[in-house]
Design a protein around this motif. Structure first.
Motif, PDB file in Angstrom:
ATOM      1  N   ASP A 272      18.851  24.261  -3.257  1.00 10.71           N
ATOM      2  CA  ASP A 272      18.346  25.594  -2.867  1.00 10.71           C
ATOM      3  C   ASP A 272      17.126  26.002  -3.594  1.00 10.71           C
ATOM      4  OD1 ASP A 272      20.585  26.177  -1.483  1.00 10.71           O
ATOM      5  OD2 ASP A 272      21.716  27.494  -2.722  1.00 10.71           O
TER       6      ASP A 272
ATOM      7  N   ASP B  27      14.311  24.084  -1.566  1.00 11.37           N
ATOM      8  CA  ASP B  27      14.374  24.619  -0.087  1.00 11.37           C
ATOM      9  C   ASP B  27      13.885  26.030  -0.285  1.00 11.37           C
ATOM     10  OD1 ASP B  27      14.771  22.223   0.973  1.00 11.37           O
ATOM     11  OD2 ASP B  27      16.924  22.534   1.857  1.00 11.37           O
ATOM     12  N   MET B  28      13.741  26.621  -1.113  1.00 15.48           N
ATOM     13  CA  MET B  28      13.177  28.270  -1.017  1.00 15.48           C
ATOM     14  C   MET B  28      12.239  28.486  -0.121  1.00 15.48           C
ATOM     15  SD  MET B  28      13.374  30.122  -4.883  1.00 15.48           S
ATOM     16  CE  MET B  28      12.210  29.019  -5.449  1.00 15.48           C
TER      17      MET B  28
ATOM     18  N   ASP C 226      14.169  28.321   3.130  1.00 17.44           N
ATOM     19  CA  ASP C 226      15.414  29.210   3.373  1.00 17.44           C
ATOM     20  C   ASP C 226      14.816  30.689   3.477  1.00 17.44           C
ATOM     21  OD1 ASP C 226      16.965  27.204   3.048  1.00 17.44           O
ATOM     22  OD2 ASP C 226      17.498  27.737   0.748  1.00 17.44           O
ATOM     23  N   ARG C 227      13.716  31.066   3.189  1.00 19.28           N
ATOM     24  CA  ARG C 227      12.907  32.348   3.203  1.00 19.28           C
ATOM     25  C   ARG C 227      12.675  32.652   4.595  1.00 19.28           C
ATOM     26  NH1 ARG C 227       9.791  32.380  -2.413  1.00 19.28           N
ATOM     27  NH2 ARG C 227      11.382  33.150  -3.653  1.00 19.28           N
TER      28      ARG C 227
ATOM     29  N   LYS D 167      19.740  31.859   5.667  1.00 21.97           N
ATOM     30  CA  LYS D 167      19.446  31.416   4.402  1.00 21.97           C
ATOM     31  C   LYS D 167      18.473  32.233   3.655  1.00 21.97           C
ATOM     32  CE  LYS D 167      20.385  26.687   6.129  1.00 21.97           C
ATOM     33  NZ  LYS D 167      19.889  25.157   5.823  1.00 21.97           N
ATOM     34  N   LYS D 168      17.886  33.292   4.079  1.00 21.08           N
ATOM     35  CA  LYS D 168      16.893  33.926   3.501  1.00 21.08           C
ATOM     36  C   LYS D 168      17.715  35.085   2.630  1.00 21.08           C
ATOM     37  CE  LYS D 168      16.872  37.680   6.942  1.00 21.08           C
ATOM     38  NZ  LYS D 168      16.278  38.447   7.871  1.00 21.08           N
TER      39      LYS D 168
ATOM     40  N   ARG E 222      20.276  33.773   0.517  1.00 23.57           N
ATOM     41  CA  ARG E 222      20.653  33.203  -0.884  1.00 23.57           C
ATOM     42  C   ARG E 222      20.003  33.691  -1.815  1.00 23.57           C
ATOM     43  NH1 ARG E 222      20.852  26.821   1.761  1.00 23.57           N
ATOM     44  NH2 ARG E 222      22.687  26.993   2.943  1.00 23.57           N
TER      45      ARG E 222
ATOM     46  N   ALA F 295      16.457  32.302  -2.708  1.00 26.35           N
ATOM     47  CA  ALA F 295      15.619  32.705  -1.809  1.00 26.35           C
ATOM     48  C   ALA F 295      15.172  34.096  -1.689  1.00 26.35           C
ATOM     49  CB  ALA F 295      16.111  32.438  -0.434  1.00 26.35           C
ATOM     50  N   CYS F 296      16.166  35.021  -1.951  1.00 32.85           N
ATOM     51  CA  CYS F 296      16.005  36.412  -2.082  1.00 32.85           C
ATOM     52  C   CYS F 296      15.451  37.117  -3.477  1.00 32.85           C
ATOM     53  CB  CYS F 296      17.063  37.319  -1.513  1.00 32.85           C
ATOM     54  SG  CYS F 296      18.679  37.078  -2.637  1.00 32.85           S
TER      55      CYS F 296
ATOM     56  N   SER G 136      13.737  24.866   9.255  1.00 33.48           N
ATOM     57  CA  SER G 136      13.905  24.601   7.525  1.00 33.48           C
ATOM     58  C   SER G 136      13.838  23.289   7.185  1.00 33.48           C
ATOM     59  CB  SER G 136      15.710  24.881   7.517  1.00 33.48           C
ATOM     60  OG  SER G 136      16.296  24.122   8.517  1.00 33.48           O
TER      61      SER G 136
END
Length: 383
Positions: free
Chosen positions: A147, A150-151, A154-155, A160-161, A163, A166-167, A283
């Motif tokens: 995570d 992958d930020m 993911d965003r 996934k945004k 997570r 990411a948030c 992604s």
């Protein structure tokens, strides 16, 4: 900073660090005082690095700062304001969610060699339970690392945004500390209580997972093969913990079965991306929307081959020795065939979440089929 300001349209002026000047800490304080004067501005921050800036501010505000920093500010300044949007329980919930505890269900596979061999003793159950705990800790460590890497992707993802990293609900530093601590604790636990082969498999899993997060997940088809190997490694880990290594039948079944689930996961991601109007996966994957028919056919073939392997296993001499009523296992074949078809249809209709295992936990049909399969296996053993 300029692009964000232009997008939001909220700010009168925007300043940021350059390639040669870091607008941080004391430099930031000097910059603001030169332009606005001593006590000529209000300042909000969350870290002690901005202490010089607060010293020159008219009004001091913290945003989700640590308890220690808040106490230090209150003992030094008067009328400081503290904004703490995350209450303690919500903060804990976000950190736990970052561990993805729902994914620990996959680690139940470490019990499968024990179940397949029908060796139910206190020792084997205890060893399998410790293997489950250790593998769950390493798996969470890998998910945290994944995570963090992958930020940016993911965003940009529709689901996934949300997570925690990411948030922005969980700090990056917390993720690094949790990932490191979990891995080291799992290795220490397995070295203390389990055979040496188990921590070796854990390390292999971890290194492969790191390689997957950094490189392999962006290589066409190789990413799917690696995901399949992750499940098989869980089986081998469970066998190594109890000295009950899985049979060739069980390994062959797991390869085809979990290959199908890995393909279903990619299919679901591609369908989600296509629904968002994109022609390529956002992604960081190597797949395109036009790959969907091929992915679907491969998932179907792998799933049905896994049922065929199970059917051949039921006809083997091993089953005749382990089960008093082996004919009951043919009902397991039919149920598994139905479940795989059910999953494929749900995915084709766009109703599958990113991970089919998580979907199965929430799907009433999948839960019912799982209970029925367990019942027929037990019946085949005791009748």
């Amino acid at each position: 900073a300029d692009r964000i300001a232009a997008h939001l349209g909220l700010f009168d002026q925007v300043y940021g660090s350059s390639a040669t000047y870091n607008l941080k800490g004391a430099n930031k304080a000097t910059f603001l005082i030169e332009r606005l004067g001593q006590n000529g501005y209000d300042y909000m921050a969350d870290d002690a690095v901005d202490w010089p800036v607060w010293q020159g501010a008219r009004r001091i505000i913290t945003a989700n700062a640590s308890t220690g920093l808040i106490r230090k500010i209150d003992s030094t300044f008067q009328n400081a304001e503290h904004l703490t949007p995350q209450v303690f329980l919500e903060n804990v919930r976000c950190h736990v969610f970052a561990l993805r505890p729902h994914q620990w269900l996959k680690n139940i596979l470490v019990f499968l060699p024990l179940l397949a061999a029908h060796k139910f003793t206190i020792g084997t159950i205890a060893q399998s339970s410790l293997a489950f705990v250790a593998f769950s800790m390493v798996a969470s460590s890998v998910y945290l690392l994944n995570d963090l890497i992958d930020m940016p992707y993911d965003r940009a993802h529709p689901r996934k945004k949300c997570r925690p990293f990411a948030c922005g609900k969980v700090p990056i530093t917390h993720g690094v500390l949790m990932a490191t601590s979990l891995f080291l604790a799992a290795i220490a636990l397995s070295l203390r209580f389990l055979p040496l082969l188990f921590p070796f498999i854990l390390v292999v899993y971890y290194l492969t997972a790191v390689a997957y997060s950094l490189v392999l997940k962006r290589i066409l088809l190789l990413d799917i093969m690696v995901l399949t190997c992750f499940y098989t490694l869980r089986l081998l880990a469970g066998g190594s913990a109890t000295d009950l290594m899985p049979s060739a039948w069980l390994v062959a079944f797991s390869i085809f079965f979990f290959l199908s689930l890995a393909l279903v996961k990619r299919q679901a991601e591609l369908l989600s991306t296509t629904a968002a109007g994109k022609t390529t996966e956002a992604s960081g994957r190597a797949y395109e929307a036009r790959d969907l028919p091929m992915i679907q056919s491969m998932a179907t073939a792998a799933g049905y081959v896994s049922v065929l392997v199970l059917a051949l296993y039921i006809s083997s001499e091993t089953v005749q020795k382990l089960y008093s009523a082996p004919y009951m296992l043919w009902l397991v074949c039919l149920l598994l065939l139905y479940w795989i078809s059910h999953i494929l249809i749900k995915t084709h209709r766009g109703l599958m979440t990113d991970d089919p295992i998580v979907f199965a936990i929430k799907d009433k049909v999948s839960v019912l089929i799982g209970v029925m399969i367990l019942g027929f296996v037990i019946a085949g053993s005791v009748l």
